[in-house]
Motif scaffolding. Structure first.
Motif, PDB file in Angstrom:
ATOM      1  N   ILE A  33      -7.841   8.976  -9.987  1.00  0.00           N
ATOM      2  CA  ILE A  33      -8.267   8.872  -8.591  1.00  0.00           C
ATOM      3  C   ILE A  33      -8.295  10.264  -7.991  1.00  0.00           C
ATOM      4  N   ASN A  34      -9.470  10.717  -7.629  1.00  0.00           N
ATOM      5  CA  ASN A  34      -9.650  12.116  -7.232  1.00  0.00           C
ATOM      6  C   ASN A  34      -9.738  12.335  -5.732  1.00  0.00           C
ATOM      7  N   HIS A  35      -9.410  11.322  -4.937  1.00  0.00           N
ATOM      8  CA  HIS A  35      -9.509  11.449  -3.490  1.00  0.00           C
ATOM      9  C   HIS A  35      -8.227  10.963  -2.829  1.00  0.00           C
ATOM     10  N   ALA A  36      -7.975  11.484  -1.636  1.00  0.00           N
ATOM     11  CA  ALA A  36      -6.865  10.982  -0.839  1.00  0.00           C
ATOM     12  C   ALA A  36      -7.213   9.600  -0.307  1.00  0.00           C
ATOM     13  N   ALA A  67       0.834  -1.200   0.000  1.00  0.00           N
ATOM     14  CA  ALA A  67       0.000   0.000   0.000  1.00  0.00           C
ATOM     15  C   ALA A  67       0.870   1.252   0.000  1.00  0.00           C
ATOM     16  N   ILE A  68       0.340   2.323  -0.579  1.00  0.00           N
ATOM     17  CA  ILE A  68       0.986   3.634  -0.552  1.00  0.00           C
ATOM     18  C   ILE A  68      -0.070   4.671  -0.188  1.00  0.00           C
ATOM     19  N   TRP A  69       0.242   5.532   0.770  1.00  0.00           N
ATOM     20  CA  TRP A  69      -0.666   6.611   1.131  1.00  0.00           C
ATOM     21  C   TRP A  69      -0.496   7.746   0.134  1.00  0.00           C
ATOM     22  N   GLN A  70      -1.597   8.200  -0.449  1.00  0.00           N
ATOM     23  CA  GLN A  70      -1.568   9.279  -1.424  1.00  0.00           C
ATOM     24  C   GLN A  70      -2.489  10.389  -0.945  1.00  0.00           C
ATOM     25  N   VAL A 114      -8.633   2.695  -1.320  1.00  0.00           N
ATOM     26  CA  VAL A 114      -9.503   2.935  -0.173  1.00  0.00           C
ATOM     27  C   VAL A 114      -9.463   4.414   0.165  1.00  0.00           C
ATOM     28  N   ILE A 115     -10.614   5.074   0.111  1.00  0.00           N
ATOM     29  CA  ILE A 115     -10.707   6.497   0.439  1.00  0.00           C
ATOM     30  C   ILE A 115     -10.642   6.656   1.953  1.00  0.00           C
ATOM     31  N   THR A 116      -9.908   7.669   2.400  1.00  0.00           N
ATOM     32  CA  THR A 116      -9.851   7.954   3.829  1.00  0.00           C
ATOM     33  C   THR A 116     -10.302   9.372   4.114  1.00  0.00           C
TER      34      THR A 116
END
Length: 216
Positions: free
Chosen positions: A140-143, A130-133, A214-216
């Motif tokens: 992909i338009n969300h963090a 996984a990578i946090w973006q 996965v949106i956070t």
């Protein structure tokens, strides 16, 4: 007789051992379940248990009732957290992937207890990370958390992590295939549109392919 025990009986004995409960009598007094009921379950594999007794036992034995009855899933919340730590997708940085071979890196983090891990929505396996973006990337338009599989072959239009030269930094790109040619497309907005698409060459490397988000 041990080999003929039911799953329920084996799980009761396991939790009694884990929690240092010395006897059926001690378990009966603490849980409120009849000693006769407990003894019958442990000695006779065909014996079933009433729902209220199963619930009382699961509470005192500090386990999920589903696990107690079937042995499926994590034992309890702590076991579920430990399972995530063992088998979840490790959280990496693009810089980590730039500086180290991905297989060596995943092997290294698999032996670490300090790397955060997250459950991939499509399922976990050793090749997924996984990578946090924090910013929108490509389509992909969300963090959120991006999950990549370094053994998955990309299909046209998929997000990948790639290096355009052995010395370059790993970066997000899009993979495209048309007829007998394959391409990588830069998704950085500061690159002119006419220069974004480049033909995939042997010196380039697709490190991993997008798996889930996965949106956070």
């Amino acid at each position: 007789m041990q080999s003929r025990q039911s799953v329920l009986a084996k799980n009761i004995e396991k939790r009694m051992h884990d929690l240092n409960i010395p006897s059926n009598l001690a378990l009966s007094k603490a849980s409120g379940v009849s000693r006769v009921v407990i003894t019958n379950i442990l000695r006779h594999p065909e014996k079933s248990i009433m729902a209220d007794s199963a619930l009382l036992l699961s509470k005192h034995l500090k386990c999920r009732i589903e696990w107690l009855l079937t042995g499926e899933g994590p034992i309890n919340h702590d076991d579920e957290i430990n399972h995530q730590r063992r088998s979840g997708a490790p959280l990496l940085l693009l810089n980590d992937i730039t500086e180290q071979n991905i297989e060596d890196l995943l092997l290294k983090v698999s032996q670490s207890d300090t790397i955060p891990r997250f459950m991939c929505p499509t399922g976990n396996k050793p090749s997924i990370f996984a990578i946090w973006q924090s910013q929108p990337i490509g389509r992909i338009n969300h963090a959120g958390y991006l999950y990549f599989d370094h053994k998955k072959l990309p299909t046209s239009g998929q997000l990948v992590i790639a290096k355009t030269t052995p010395e370059s930094a790993a970066e997000y790109m899009e993979f495209y295939a048309t007829y007998d040619k394959k391409f990588l497309r830069y998704i950085e907005r500061n690159i002119p549109e006419g220069l974004r698409m480049i033909e995939l060459k042997e010196t380039m490397q697709i490190i991993a392919t997008f798996e889930s988000f996965v949106i956070t």
